[in-house]
Scaffold this active site. Structure first.
Site, PDB file in Angstrom:
ATOM      1  N   GLU A   1      -5.278  -4.880  -6.022  1.00  0.00           N
ATOM      2  CA  GLU A   1      -3.884  -4.906  -6.463  1.00  0.00           C
ATOM      3  C   GLU A   1      -2.977  -5.512  -5.396  1.00  0.00           C
ATOM      4  O   GLU A   1      -3.234  -5.366  -4.198  1.00  0.00           O
ATOM      5  CB  GLU A   1      -3.415  -3.474  -6.768  1.00  0.00           C
ATOM      6  CG  GLU A   1      -4.069  -2.926  -8.024  1.00  0.00           C
ATOM      7  CD  GLU A   1      -3.816  -1.433  -8.242  1.00  0.00           C
ATOM      8  OE1 GLU A   1      -3.730  -1.022  -9.391  1.00  0.00           O
ATOM      9  OE2 GLU A   1      -3.732  -0.683  -7.252  1.00  0.00           O
TER      10      GLU A   1
ATOM     11  N   CYS B   1       3.099  -7.171  -0.986  1.00  0.00           N
ATOM     12  CA  CYS B   1       2.101  -6.373  -0.265  1.00  0.00           C
ATOM     13  C   CYS B   1       0.729  -6.794  -0.792  1.00  0.00           C
ATOM     14  O   CYS B   1       0.451  -6.664  -1.986  1.00  0.00           O
ATOM     15  CB  CYS B   1       2.378  -4.898  -0.551  1.00  0.00           C
ATOM     16  SG  CYS B   1       1.198  -3.792   0.200  1.00  0.00           S
TER      17      CYS B   1
ATOM     18  N   CYS C   1     -11.655   0.737   0.315  1.00  0.00           N
ATOM     19  CA  CYS C   1     -11.448   0.890   1.764  1.00  0.00           C
ATOM     20  C   CYS C   1     -12.382   1.979   2.275  1.00  0.00           C
ATOM     21  O   CYS C   1     -12.558   3.012   1.620  1.00  0.00           O
ATOM     22  CB  CYS C   1      -9.998   1.269   2.057  1.00  0.00           C
ATOM     23  SG  CYS C   1      -9.675   1.392   3.830  1.00  0.00           S
TER      24      CYS C   1
ATOM     25  N   CYS D   1      -8.729   7.701   4.548  1.00  0.00           N
ATOM     26  CA  CYS D   1      -7.559   8.516   4.932  1.00  0.00           C
ATOM     27  C   CYS D   1      -7.304   9.513   3.793  1.00  0.00           C
ATOM     28  O   CYS D   1      -7.309   9.124   2.621  1.00  0.00           O
ATOM     29  CB  CYS D   1      -6.333   7.637   5.146  1.00  0.00           C
ATOM     30  SG  CYS D   1      -6.604   6.399   6.433  1.00  0.00           S
TER      31      CYS D   1
ATOM     32  N   CYS E   1      -4.664   8.977   0.857  1.00  0.00           N
ATOM     33  CA  CYS E   1      -4.570   7.639   0.261  1.00  0.00           C
ATOM     34  C   CYS E   1      -5.524   7.474  -0.920  1.00  0.00           C
ATOM     35  O   CYS E   1      -6.721   7.762  -0.814  1.00  0.00           O
ATOM     36  CB  CYS E   1      -4.884   6.605   1.338  1.00  0.00           C
ATOM     37  SG  CYS E   1      -5.037   4.939   0.710  1.00  0.00           S
TER      38      CYS E   1
ATOM     39  N   CYS F   1       3.214   3.138  -1.528  1.00  0.00           N
ATOM     40  CA  CYS F   1       2.327   3.263  -0.376  1.00  0.00           C
ATOM     41  C   CYS F   1       1.289   4.380  -0.587  1.00  0.00           C
ATOM     42  O   CYS F   1       1.635   5.505  -0.911  1.00  0.00           O
ATOM     43  CB  CYS F   1       3.223   3.605   0.814  1.00  0.00           C
ATOM     44  SG  CYS F   1       2.445   3.272   2.349  1.00  0.00           S
TER      45      CYS F   1
HETATM   46  S1  SF4 Z   1      -4.309   4.251   4.289  1.00  0.00           S
HETATM   47 FE1  SF4 Z   1      -5.761   3.863   2.602  1.00  0.00          FE
HETATM   48  S2  SF4 Z   1      -6.012   1.638   2.551  1.00  0.00           S
HETATM   49 FE2  SF4 Z   1      -5.065   2.150   4.530  1.00  0.00          FE
HETATM   50  S3  SF4 Z   1      -6.777   2.385   5.960  1.00  0.00           S
HETATM   51 FE3  SF4 Z   1      -6.387   4.444   5.143  1.00  0.00          FE
HETATM   52  S4  SF4 Z   1      -7.747   4.634   3.356  1.00  0.00           S
HETATM   53 FE4  SF4 Z   1      -7.628   2.463   3.881  1.00  0.00          FE
END
Ligand code: SF4
Length: 335
Positions: free
Chosen positions: A90, A103, A110, A114, A117, A329
């Site tokens: 996206e 963005c 990923c 995190c 996220c 975000c």
């Molecule tokens: S915030 Fe999300 S996209 Fe960014 S590094 Fe951490 S897991 Fe990956």
């Protein structure tokens, strides 16, 4: 088939030379792609038919399809792309007064995981190549004129640094899009060796670090990469970056209710960032499906900001954009 957008002008000249055509044809092709934004080799009118045939046999110019565009009530637009291998990514067009920031994603999924996220929940699928990232930009620019670009969408840009670096070079090339590096920001959770490399090269883009908390143990839980590159090292590399580039760093701090939004946390953050030339973006958490975290109360956010301002920091509270279409975000999940 390889995409021609994976090559900078110098590499394109070599390809054209190998095909035994005049070198200036490379500049003409570069012009078609980046000045006229043509994503089909057949449409390059002043390129000899024979050269076009040779190129079509080996190369493509299209690596993404737009599956869906969603529009938020605040004007934010989220574009869902499908890659040729069916992975989904996206990009988000974010309006701010008269300006538009794009963005872009740099990875499908990923691997950083995190905990706050939605992208992290997908796991790592693969790195995007330069052509795919550039095409996010070109296709998004058909929808809106883009003023700024942030490498902050799905993925950790510095874990795909070779491709991201190439994209930055091609987008800012005066013979290409001529999109100034000063209008670009690269965001990271803190991949120390790459930050060091960036500090030592003469880049003009801005660096943002997702700090999230100034407490190392808590950061271990929220940003698992902290176990590899702990907070102390991030502070040290930030000082090095300041010294080498004379530029400030932006720290991104997502405020999670009752997790990292206390007065104590704010004071600790102020203490840890002492001596670093920086600004701090406070980002109210955008709740997403099945998320274990909640958004901080507004008065807590304001108090947190005040403590930092009283300690001499430039602190901005990021306006929530596109959360109704899961474009904010930490919400990108390729759906
Ligand atoms: S915030 Fe999300 S996209 Fe960014 S590094 Fe951490 S897991 Fe990956």
């Amino acid at each position: 088939m390889e995409d021609l957008k994976n090559f900078n002008l110098k590499e394109l000249k070599n390809i054209i030379k190998e095909l035994k055509f005049e070198e200036f044809r490379a500049k003409q092709i570069f012009d078609w792609i980046y000045k006229k934004k043509v994503l089909n080799i057949n449409y390059m009118k002043n390129i000899p038919l024979k050269l076009k045939d040779e190129l079509i046999k080996k190369y493509t110019l299209s690596s993404l399809n737009i599956i869906k565009i969603q529009k938020s009530k605040d004007g934010t637009q989220k574009i869902l792309f499908e890659l040729l291998d069916k992975n989904k990514i996206e990009s988000v067009l974010i309006p701010d007064n008269e300006r538009i920031t794009l963005c872009v994603s740099t990875q499908a999924g990923c691997g950083c995981n995190c905990s706050f996220c939605a992208t992290g929940k997908l796991g790592f699928k693969r790195n995007l190549n330069a052509a795919e990232i550039i095409e996010e930009f070109i296709r998004a620019s058909f929808i809106k004129k883009i003023d700024n670009i942030v490498f902050m969408g799905m993925g950790e840009p510095l874990l795909n640094w070779q491709n991201v670096k190439k994209v930055i070079g091609i987008l800012s090339d005066k013979d290409g899009l001529n999109f100034s590096q000063t209008r670009m920001t690269v965001s990271t959770v803190g991949i120390i060796p790459v930050i060091k490399e960036i500090a030592e090269e003469n880049f003009k883009f801005y660096l943002a670090i997702s700090l999230i908390t100034a407490n190392n143990d808590l950061r271990d839980r929220l940003v698992p990469f902290n176990k590899k590159y702990p907070l102390k090292e991030i502070i040290n590399i930030s000082k090095y970056y300041n010294k080498k580039t004379e530029k400030e760093i932006t720290y991104e701090y997502i405020l999670l209710k009752d997790i990292n939004d206390s007065e104590h946390e704010a004071k600790d953050l102020a203490k840890k960032l002492k001596e670093i030339k920086c600004k701090i973006n406070l980002i109210p958490y955008n709740e997403s499906e099945n998320s274990e975290f909640k958004k901080s109360d507004e008065n807590k956010i304001l108090k947190f900001q005040k403590i930092l301002i009283d300690n001499g920091y430039k602190v901005f509270i990021r306006k929530e954009k596109g959360s109704d279409i899961s474009a904010a975000c930490g919400q990108l999940a390729g759906k």
